[in-house]
Design a protein around this motif. Structure first.
Motif, PDB file in Angstrom:
ATOM      1  N   ILE A 136      12.637  -2.953   3.490  1.00  0.00           N
ATOM      2  CA  ILE A 136      12.188  -4.102   4.275  1.00  0.00           C
ATOM      3  C   ILE A 136      10.757  -4.417   3.858  1.00  0.00           C
ATOM      4  CG2 ILE A 136      11.773  -5.072   6.569  1.00  0.00           C
ATOM      5  CD1 ILE A 136      14.677  -4.445   6.167  1.00  0.00           C
ATOM      6  N   PHE A 137      10.555  -5.612   3.306  1.00  0.00           N
ATOM      7  CA  PHE A 137       9.248  -5.943   2.739  1.00  0.00           C
ATOM      8  C   PHE A 137       8.610  -7.148   3.431  1.00  0.00           C
ATOM      9  CE2 PHE A 137      11.732  -3.917  -0.642  1.00  0.00           C
ATOM     10  CZ  PHE A 137      10.895  -2.839  -0.930  1.00  0.00           C
ATOM     11  N   PHE A 138       7.323  -6.998   3.740  1.00  0.00           N
ATOM     12  CA  PHE A 138       6.542  -8.061   4.368  1.00  0.00           C
ATOM     13  C   PHE A 138       5.572  -8.663   3.358  1.00  0.00           C
ATOM     14  CE2 PHE A 138       7.829  -5.507   7.972  1.00  0.00           C
ATOM     15  CZ  PHE A 138       8.019  -6.422   9.002  1.00  0.00           C
ATOM     16  N   SER A 171       7.252  -2.521   4.980  1.00  0.00           N
ATOM     17  CA  SER A 171       5.991  -2.249   4.297  1.00  0.00           C
ATOM     18  C   SER A 171       5.392  -3.515   3.696  1.00  0.00           C
ATOM     19  CB  SER A 171       6.187  -1.209   3.194  1.00  0.00           C
ATOM     20  OG  SER A 171       7.118  -1.667   2.231  1.00  0.00           O
ATOM     21  N   TYR A 172       4.071  -3.502   3.596  1.00  0.00           N
ATOM     22  CA  TYR A 172       3.330  -4.548   2.897  1.00  0.00           C
ATOM     23  C   TYR A 172       3.450  -4.322   1.380  1.00  0.00           C
ATOM     24  CZ  TYR A 172       0.795  -6.321   7.038  1.00  0.00           C
ATOM     25  OH  TYR A 172       0.444  -6.902   8.224  1.00  0.00           O
ATOM     26  N   PRO A 173       3.014  -5.295   0.565  1.00  0.00           N
ATOM     27  CA  PRO A 173       3.053  -5.111  -0.893  1.00  0.00           C
ATOM     28  C   PRO A 173       2.317  -3.867  -1.384  1.00  0.00           C
ATOM     29  CG  PRO A 173       2.724  -7.422  -0.388  1.00  0.00           C
ATOM     30  CD  PRO A 173       2.637  -6.685   0.910  1.00  0.00           C
ATOM     31  N   ASP A 174       1.292  -3.406  -0.632  1.00  0.00           N
ATOM     32  CA  ASP A 174       0.560  -2.213  -1.064  1.00  0.00           C
ATOM     33  C   ASP A 174       1.205  -0.920  -0.586  1.00  0.00           C
ATOM     34  OD1 ASP A 174       0.019  -2.178   1.628  1.00  0.00           O
ATOM     35  OD2 ASP A 174      -2.168  -2.287   1.436  1.00  0.00           O
ATOM     36  N   GLY A 175       2.362  -1.022   0.093  1.00  0.00           N
ATOM     37  CA  GLY A 175       3.082   0.165   0.545  1.00  0.00           C
ATOM     38  C   GLY A 175       2.743   0.628   1.937  1.00  0.00           C
ATOM     39  N   SER A 176       1.723   0.060   2.571  1.00  0.00           N
ATOM     40  CA  SER A 176       1.366   0.459   3.935  1.00  0.00           C
ATOM     41  C   SER A 176       2.400  -0.071   4.927  1.00  0.00           C
ATOM     42  CB  SER A 176      -0.029  -0.050   4.299  1.00  0.00           C
ATOM     43  OG  SER A 176      -0.085  -1.470   4.233  1.00  0.00           O
ATOM     44  N   ILE A 177       2.502   0.611   6.050  1.00  0.00           N
ATOM     45  CA  ILE A 177       3.531   0.294   7.045  1.00  0.00           C
ATOM     46  C   ILE A 177       3.163  -0.961   7.839  1.00  0.00           C
ATOM     47  CG2 ILE A 177       4.708   1.103   9.136  1.00  0.00           C
ATOM     48  CD1 ILE A 177       5.569   2.556   6.610  1.00  0.00           C
ATOM     49  N   LYS A 178       4.182  -1.805   8.044  1.00  0.00           N
ATOM     50  CA  LYS A 178       4.039  -2.999   8.896  1.00  0.00           C
ATOM     51  C   LYS A 178       5.202  -3.015   9.871  1.00  0.00           C
ATOM     52  CE  LYS A 178       2.989  -7.296  10.247  1.00  0.00           C
ATOM     53  NZ  LYS A 178       3.814  -7.289  11.463  1.00  0.00           N
TER      54      LYS A 178
END
Length: 440
Positions: A136-138, A171-178
């Protein structure tokens, strides 16, 4: 192929995990399972997600978080030991604690409830676990990157028997959780269902679908068997919802039905949510109306000006008063020389006097009246448009109970009739309308 999402009450303890296990293995078509964090086991209990929010707040203000985090650890450890699972929770907790000590983002810590819940259920079912951050990508603006998400879900889910996915985050494009907003596991399930083109999206909770009215007001209201997305939106707006609003769109666009079901009563068929184009293919409900819902505490600004009908832009100028304050309007019923602006009282309560003066000035109104004690009640049914006398039935039911109608609004689709009554008449009005259609 079925995507099944289980809510927090469905995974509150080991006993509930066993119910989920039985449901999942009872149908081989349930290939994808999306889970929430454990919810309340009893009324005074805490939801795991609430405790995680509290844990993060402790770290933010440099307050020891151990007492709260210990409660979270004990909940998950109890489930593990009662189900005799092999997940290394100590290692997982150590990682979370390390991130807490390093002042991790709130989104990361509050997502750990779903993450751990999915790990446990995957172990229990002997299924593959896929972390939601990997599928799941934001985008950085908070929107879902649908194209990348759909491609990755298809890639990760090929040639798998059953898959367990934590809901609520990506996750955001940088891999951090959203994370999504609260209740966002519903959205995760809908996204997965759309991506794999499921034939059904099951949403398992602690109620057997939607009821025709609030059971706190109407005793033993009938269950809704079928409801269209359009009807659901109308009822949900008035608070009659067991499903996150945003969860509707991914499956609606794909034409996938949603089945709201009860983990504690799996034999109950629940409520099926379908598209308008699918209504002919399904059985109709037993009643002309689909449901009744309402909310208290609305305010009406009544603006009157002689010969208003001949004046261009007067309503536009009135709406600018609210737009300048970032306030959304709910309804604008109008007449020849007057119109009303209806919106939640909480949005205007602190400065209603200022708004009155601005409306008088901008609209050059003869007078502006305010009423703060309005309740709105909507009667919804996709079949109402083809049946004469529905409005008369609603109004007669209220009149027979000496209830004064302060506002009437019916959309051009004729799928619903909204009436405004005094707050004091709210409960009796809902009972009266329900009785007119269900007990007749």
């Amino acid at each position: 192929m079925i995507v099944a999402k289980f809510g927090g009450t469905s995974l509150a303890d080991a006993k509930q995990f066993k119910k989920v296990y039985d449901i999942v293995i009872s149908n081989d078509e349930r290939k994808f399972v999306v889970v929430s964090a454990p919810g309340k086991r009893f009324k005074e209990d805490n939801k795991i997600t609430d405790l995680l929010y509290l844990t993060h707040a402790h770290t933010k203000y440099s307050v020891p978080y151990d007492p709260v985090f210990k409660i979270i650890e004990d909940r998950f450890l109890t489930i593990k030991y009662e189900l005799n699972l092999s997940v290394d929770l100590k290692q997982e907790f150590d990682i979370i604690r390390e991130n807490l000590d390093n002042k991790c983002d709130e989104d990361y810590i509050v997502s750990r409830g779903e993450y751990l819940s999915a790990l446990l259920l995957a172990d229990y079912l002997g299924c593959k676990f896929i972390d939601a951050k990997d599928i799941i990508f934001f985008n950085y603006d908070g929107s879902v990157n649908s194209e990348k998400t759909n491609l990755k879900i298809k890639e990760f889910t090929e040639d798998c028997d059953k898959i367990i996915i934590p809901g609520f985050y990506g996750s955001y494009p940088d891999g951090s959780i959203k994370t999504f907003s609260r209740g966002g596991s519903d959205i995760t399930g809908a996204i997965v269902a759309g991506a794999v083109n499921a034939k059904m999206y099951e949403n398992w909770t602690d109620v057997s679908g939607f009821l025709m009215a609030d059971p706190r007001i109407v005793k033993n209201p009938k269950q809704i068997k079928r409801i269209t997305y359009q009807e659901l939106r109308e009822l949900s707006y008035m608070g009659a919802s067991v499903l996150h609003d945003e969860a509707i769109f991914p499956v609606r666009e794909a034409g996938i039905p949603i089945n709201i079901k009860n983990t504690n009563e799996p034999e109950n068929p629940g409520t099926i949510i379908i598209g308008n184009d699918q209504i002919e293919e399904s059985c109709e409900n037993d009643y002309i109306i689909t449901g009744i819902a309402g909310k208290k505490n609305f305010t009406i600004f009544y603006v009157h000006k002689e010969h208003m009908a001949n004046e261009v832009g007067i309503i536009k100028r009135a709406l600018e008063v609210f737009e300048d304050r970032g306030i959304s309007i709910d309804h604008i019923p109008s007449g020849i020389d007057s119109f009303s602006i209806v919106l939640p009282t909480e949005c205007v309560d602190k400065f209603s006097h200022e708004i009155v003066e601005e409306l008088k000035l901008k609209c050059k109104a003869d007078f502006v009246n305010v009423n703060n004690n309005l309740s709105l009640i909507t009667t919804v049914g996709i079949n109402m448009a083809s049946r004469p006398g529905i409005s008369a039935k609603v109004f007669s039911a209220l009149g027979n109970n000496n209830i004064n109608i302060r506002m009437i609004d019916q959309g051009s689709s004729e799928i619903n009739i909204i009436v405004g009554v005094e707050n004091k008449d709210f409960e009796i009005a809902i009972k009266a309308i329900y009785g007119a259609f269900v007990n007749c």
